[in-house]
Design a protein around this motif. Structure first.
Motif, short mmCIF file in Angstrom:
data_model
loop_
_atom_site.label_atom_id
_atom_site.label_comp_id
_atom_site.label_asym_id
_atom_site.label_seq_id
_atom_site.Cartn_x
_atom_site.Cartn_y
_atom_site.Cartn_z
N ALA A 219 87.33 -38.85 -42.86
CA ALA A 219 87.34 -39.27 -44.07
C ALA A 219 88.00 -38.46 -45.00
N PRO B 16 84.63 -46.46 -46.26
CA PRO B 16 83.48 -45.58 -45.14
C PRO B 16 83.71 -46.14 -44.35
N LEU C 218 84.65 -44.43 -40.24
CA LEU C 218 84.19 -44.14 -39.28
C LEU C 218 85.07 -44.15 -37.80
N ILE D 211 77.23 -36.16 -40.47
CA ILE D 211 77.01 -37.42 -40.37
C ILE D 211 76.95 -37.98 -41.32
N SER E 207 79.85 -36.86 -44.36
CA SER E 207 81.07 -37.88 -44.04
C SER E 207 80.94 -38.79 -44.34
N LEU E 208 79.85 -39.47 -44.34
CA LEU E 208 79.29 -41.21 -44.86
C LEU E 208 79.75 -40.69 -46.69
N SER F 248 82.90 -40.40 -47.84
CA SER F 248 83.48 -41.38 -47.00
C SER F 248 83.91 -42.31 -48.93
#
Lengths: 258, 264
Positions: B103, B158, B162, B200, B203-204, B207
């Motif tokens: 990210a 995002p 990824l 996860i 992190s998403l 982003s």
């Protein structure tokens, strides 16, 4: 201030009516009590040197700037009292041609002209948009430039496309900000002819802001001289320049020498 | 005495201007949320912008993501070797890349590549009166230019993050594989064994926040550019500097909050 000609007009026939307009930026008073009326079907030219407040005046008319004081009525509506939706509805009826043309440089000529149309009339078919673009481009004599980018056009051609973009929404009032600025005399004359022609074709009223005497003389049914935020004189070209005023004489002589 | 008063006046003006700028930025952001949920949505323009952002950033993210994964693995190996823990390398890389690097690297690249592009583009449109031209054509320029671009960065970054994480892990695998005979399946099993849903999700979420920040800062700087071409350059530069500054602050805050949640 001798602007009685500006008040003796029947307000019912007016499309723009401005009363007691004041605007300042920081400590600089740019417009200092402006009054005038633009009549239906009339070409009105406002003359003045750079920094006299011409562009500020025209931007207040379309609601790009807010006045400090005064009343600006365009097509029966007080501009500074309108909400976004009402202002947009009014702006469709008032065309604006920028001094710099302000063409969208990421779009070609076709897209520049189609953009205001498709954004304001979402139910139009591609064919209808294409026809409207071609028609308006033909009226400014640039049909062959349909897919060129603005950067590939000359100054005069960009002005024409800017005027075409204004015409595509079929405005009732056309506002021209310095239409001949930065152009050679021949191209300036072509633009002047175009202004008169589109006015006839569209039966619209025009307000022309300029520092170019030739442009004001050849486009304006009436003209007014703006100096330090005030109108010095308004009337026909002959009336204005017959006046014994040092600023008017100075402006005339400067343009004449130029 | 006069000099001292002048200094005081300048200082006071500076503070005033700082508050005015912050208030303007908040109003700009508030206007985004006000306009974003109103019709028309300009979906085609949002799609175009997503495509544009993706195309602009993809080559650099591909290269950087892969190289970061590879180099980070190479640098971590000696330390782990000291404790005989090289088998933890995939797990370490998984945690590092998924939790932070994917990210953050994407956001920093996009702040430079996309944020500056948006700042320069809108700045140039502003100083050449193209934004005013939209206004007078009864088109809402804020909605057409700002809302679409900010939405596009919020969606695209995002996805790019990824992709960057995937390439980072690939780079890590290539490095690990060059030293040890490890299959990609085993590497992935090890790498993902220590990753939780919270990793996860955070992190998403990061982003998305970074994407929004890059978009809104770029648009704000460009939309308020003045002083001709010099102003355009300044807008692009400020968009990058401020975006990166805010991204680091957001990183610290989100990591801290995630850790609280993790140990709660």
């Amino acid at each position: 201030m001798e602007n009685t000609e500006l008040h003796t007009i029947n307000k019912d026939e007016s499309v723009i009516s401005i009363t007691g307009l004041y605007k300042s930026f920081d400590d600089v008073q740019v417009l200092d009590g402006i009054d005038f009326t633009l009549l239906k079907g009339e070409n009105f030219a406002i003359l003045g040197k750079s920094g006299s407040g011409k562009s500020v005046l025209i931007k207040i008319i379309v609601g790009l700037l807010k006045p400090d004081k005064g009343e600006v009525i365009v097509l029966g509506q007080q501009v500074d009292k309108l909400n976004r939706k009402e202002l947009d509805a009014l702006r469709i009826r008032v065309g604006f041609s920028f001094q710099s043309s302000a063409l969208y440089d990421s779009m070609n000529v076709y897209q520049n002209l189609a953009f205001p149309l498709t954004m304001n009339y979402r139910d139009l078919s591609k064919k209808e948009v294409g026809n409207a673009v071609e028609e308006v481009l033909e009226s400014v004599g640039l049909k062959e430039k349909l897919y060129q980018m603005p950067s590939d056009l000359s100054g005069g051609q960009r002005k024409r496309v800017g005027i075409a973009r204004m015409l595509i929404l079929k405005p009732e009032i056309m506002l021209f900000d310095e239409p001949t600025a930065g152009l050679d005399p021949i191209t300036s004359n072509e633009i002047i002819e175009l202004i008169n022609e589109v006015k006839k074709q569209n039966n619209a009223s025009s307000l022309i802001i300029t520092h170019d005497l030739t442009c004001a003389k050849n486009t304006g049914d009436r003209i007014a001289m703006l100096f330090e935020g005030k109108f010095l004189k308004a009337g026909t070209f002959k009336d204005v320049f017959a006046m014994d005023n040092e600023h008017i004489k100075g402006f005339y002589n400067y343009n004449f020498i130029q | 005495m006069d000099n001292s008063n002048n200094k005081k006046l300048l200082f006071s003006k500076g503070i005033d201007n700082a508050f005015i700028s912050v208030s303007k930025a908040f109003r700009f952001t508030a206007l985004f949320f006000k306009e974003a949920f109103k019709r028309p949505f300009h979906l085609r323009e949002i799609f175009n912008q997503c495509f544009e952002i993706g195309i602009k950033a993809l080559p650099l993210i591909t290269l950087t993501g892969f190289v970061v994964g590879m180099v980070f693995t190479k640098q971590s190996r000696p330390s782990l070797e000291e404790f005989g823990a090289t088998s933890w390398l995939p797990s370490l890389m998984g945690i590092a890349i998924v939790r932070a690097l994917g990210a953050l690297v994407t956001a920093l690249i996009c702040a430079g590549k996309v944020g500056s592009g948006i700042g320069a583009e809108l700045g140039s449109m502003n100083v050449t009166e193209q934004i005013d031209a939209m206004e007078v054509s009864a088109i809402n320029p804020f909605k057409y230019l700002v809302v679409t671009r900010v939405t596009a960065t919020t969606i695209t970054i995002p996805v790019l993050a990824l992709y960057c994480s995937f390439l980072g892990l690939l780079g890590a695998y290539v490095n690990v594989h060059s030293v040890e005979a490890i299959s990609i399946v085993t590497f992935c099993q090890n790498a993902f064994s220590s990753i939780r849903f919270l990793d996860i999700f955070s992190s998403l979420f990061k982003s998305i926040v970074y994407g929004f920040t890059i978009g809104i800062v770029g648009c704000y700087m460009g939309y308020n550019a003045t002083q001709g071409t010099r102003g355009v350059g300044k807008a692009a530069n400020r968009a990058v500097v401020l975006s990166i500054f805010l991204i680091f602050i957001e990183e610290i805050v989100i990591v801290q909050v995630t850790n609280w949640i993790r140990y709660f």
